[in-house]
Structure formats: C-alpha cells, structure tokens
Write an enzyme that holds these catalytic residues in place. Structure first.
Site, PDB file in Angstrom:
ATOM      1  N   CYS A  25       0.929  -1.184   0.065  1.00 30.33           N
ATOM      2  CA  CYS A  25       0.022  -0.200  -0.103  1.00 30.33           C
ATOM      3  C   CYS A  25       0.919   1.498  -0.063  1.00 30.33           C
ATOM      4  CB  CYS A  25      -0.922  -0.050   1.197  1.00 30.33           C
ATOM      5  SG  CYS A  25      -2.297   1.102   1.154  1.00 30.33           S
ATOM      6  N   LYS A  60     -12.093  -5.092   2.336  1.00 33.45           N
ATOM      7  CA  LYS A  60     -11.707  -4.311   3.267  1.00 33.45           C
ATOM      8  C   LYS A  60     -12.551  -3.125   3.305  1.00 33.45           C
ATOM      9  CE  LYS A  60      -7.448  -1.459   4.288  1.00 33.45           C
ATOM     10  NZ  LYS A  60      -6.210  -1.203   4.320  1.00 33.45           N
ATOM     11  N   GLU A 120     -16.246  -8.056  -4.984  1.00 30.13           N
ATOM     12  CA  GLU A 120     -14.964  -7.773  -4.565  1.00 30.13           C
ATOM     13  C   GLU A 120     -13.987  -9.081  -4.695  1.00 30.13           C
ATOM     14  OE1 GLU A 120     -13.291  -5.024  -4.647  1.00 30.13           O
ATOM     15  OE2 GLU A 120     -14.661  -3.536  -4.243  1.00 30.13           O
ATOM     16  N   LYS A 165     -11.512  -7.987   6.393  1.00 29.26           N
ATOM     17  CA  LYS A 165     -11.148  -7.047   7.139  1.00 29.26           C
ATOM     18  C   LYS A 165     -11.815  -5.643   7.610  1.00 29.26           C
ATOM     19  CE  LYS A 165      -7.125  -3.960   7.721  1.00 29.26           C
ATOM     20  NZ  LYS A 165      -5.946  -3.287   6.999  1.00 29.26           N
TER      21      LYS A 165
END
Ligand code: PBG
Length: 316
Positions: free
Chosen positions: A106, A184, A222, A237
């Site tokens: 990230c 997420k 997703e 998450k």
C-alpha cells in the site's frame, strides 16, 4: 469429552503476526493505544520473530513506519530497496528465520498526505486508481526482490491483483503468492493502526476506495474479482464486526481465507482487560476461535505470539 467433539481447532500455525518496522538500530517505541505492540527497528524485528518462531508462529506481516522527511506525495520511499520493510525482511532471512514473510502492499505508509495512492488532480476522485496501479506493481517487485514470500495488497485499488501478478511473473517471481485484502471496509477500527504506522490521512477519508459497512453482497463481488485475477488467498478486514461476511465468503470460494483482527479490535480487548472489565486472555482466545469457526484458515492478530506462548505451541 468436550475436547473429543470440539468442532474447531486453532494452532499457532493458523496465526500471522503483524509487526511495525521503523528505521534505526536497537530501538523500540510503544504504540500507546495497542498495549504490547511497539514500532521496532529491523534488528529488534528479528528478535521478535525469533520469539514468535520459537512459540510456533509460522508467518509474519510487515508494515513500514516511514520518517516524515522521507514521505512525499507519490510515496517514492516505497520503491527504495533499502527501506524499512525490505531491510527487515533481508535481516530476518539472513538470521535464518524460516517463517512465511508477508508484505503489506500500500502507499499510505509512504505518502505525505497519507492516502493509499497517487492523488488525482480532480479532488473529487481523491486517489487516481490506474496511476496508483503502476506504483503498486513496482512496489510489489521491490518486496519480492527483498525476499517477501507473499505480497498482500491492502490499498483497495481496482485491478491490483491482475497488475501485481503480471509484474511479479514478468520479473521472475512466479512463486511469490498474493494474499489479497479483497474485502476491506472503510472502518473506524483502524484508528490505533494509524498511530502505529503514522499513516492517518491528512484530509478526507478512505471511503472512495474502501468498502461501505452497510454492504455485505458487495464483498462477494470484490472477492470474485480478485479470485479471477489470480489471488492465491483472500482476506476479510476488520474481523469481528464482519464475521457474517467471512462466513458468506467461506461458502462462495474455495481459496484459503484470512481474517484480520485489526488494531481497534485488539485495543478494545486490551483496554477492557486493563480495567478489569474482561478476562483479557479468555476474551482474546474466544475471538480467535470465532474467526476460525466463521471460516478463516488464517488469522492476523497482534496477539499471535502471546496466544502461542500461552498454548505452549499446542492447541490455542
Ligand atoms: C494499509 C493498512 C491499514 C491497515 C492494514 N493495512 C490501514 C488503513 O487502511 O487505513 C489496518 C490494520 C489495523 O488496523 O490493524 N492500507
């Protein structure tokens, strides 16, 4: 007899230990909101990994803590082969640590604005998805070269898995696996992490790229996209507030699943235990079992080593 018929087992081999790496030598800085967690220099990361390995933990995940003067608006430091996470993983491998090394992929730990990618000039869009993808591909290759076995994209940019897979294969890292943070949510439970990683967004929020907590079915979309793009493992998450999502995903895919007990979940348990409001160890163990019961193969938790040590390497 209850042991004879117990339907769920967790062992240290199911746990992944996340650690925060800061630059320097022989120094650690406790994270106030996460008792028991500290930012560590690479040498102390190795020390912590030795302790975890001895307790039976078989995998770790690294986050870099980038000094403010090394941050810029595109996150250049993420591509530096000598940055904190790359240095720490090399040290760990050199020290003979035989654990699976996972990198968080990230840009938020490297950008001055704290967002997960390159900002679009049109501020309504905030992060430019496609431009960020190029950077993520380069960052993934940087991690693979340094020795990470698994790359875990956590930035929620569309098409990341396909782009990262292609870049790794092209550079000869076809054995490097992808653990996608496929599901997420934009969550307040990441609060303490942002202190730990010094990565709070300077303005705005992450709702433009992370998921809306009102949506359950969207998680399946997703996850299916990431599976089709070549993800080897998928993650949900945060963990505890999303057990329904985890259970639905378990039915929808045969890929290995990970659940992340995030910083805020860890902090809540620790705070209640500190006040004497909960039995901390029991509550922690019960939450870990909840993830496993809901369908997680592996669980990322800051309590991994403590849980494994308490279980003396046996059943948690
Ligand atoms: C990076 C990242 C975050 C977490 C893991 N990877 C922060 C965020 O998305 O804001 C959170 C982990 C935790 O709270 O323990 N994108």
């Amino acid at each position: 007899m209850r042991d004879l018929v117990a339907q769920t087992v967790v062992t240290p081999a199911n746990l992944v230990l996340p650690l925060f790496v800061k630059p320097g030598k022989n120094s650690s800085k406790p994270v106030n909101s996460m008792p028991g967690v500290s930012q560590l220099t690479p040498d102390l990361v190795v020390k912590e990994l030795k302790r975890a390995q001895k307790a039976g933990i078989k995998a770790f995940l690294l986050f870099g803590v980038t000094p403010a003067d090394k941050k810029d608006d595109v996150g250049t430091h993420a591509l530096n082969p000598d940055n904190e996470v790359c240095t720490a993983v090399k040290r760990a491998k050199d020290a003979g640590i035989e654990m699976v090394a996972i990198s968080d992929l990230c840009f938020c730990e490297y950008t001055s604005h704290g967002h997960c990618g390159v900002l679009h000039e049109d501020q309504r869009v905030v992060v430019d998805n496609d431009e960020t993808l190029e950077g993520l591909a380069a960052q993934a290759v940087n991690h693979a070269r340094a020795g990470f076995d698994v790359i875990a994209p956590s930035g929620m940019m569309d098409n990341t898995v396909a782009v990262v897979r292609a870049a790794l294969d092209e550079e000869g890292f076809s054995d490097t696996a992808i653990l996608s943070y496929a599901v997420k949510y934009a969550s307040s439970f990441y609060g303490p992490f942002r202190e730990a990683a010094e990565s709070a967004p300077g303005f705005g929020d992450r709702k433009g790229y992370q998921m809306d907590f009102r949506n359950g079915r969207e998680a399946l979309i997703e996850a299916a996209l990431d599976e089709a793009q070549g993800a080897d493992m998928l993650m949900v998450k945060p963990g505890m507030p999303y057990l329904d999502v985890l259970a639905r995903l378990r039915d929808a895919t045969d890929l290995p699943l990970a659940a992340y007990q995030v910083s805020g979940e860890y902090a809540m348990l620790k705070a209640a235990a500190k006040n004497g409001w909960l039995d901390g160890e029991k509550a922690m163990r019960e939450s870990i079992y909840a993830f496993r019961r809901a369908g997680a193969d592996m669980i990322l938790t800051y309590a991994a080593t403590d849980l494994a040590e308490a279980a003396r390497g046996g059943i948690i």
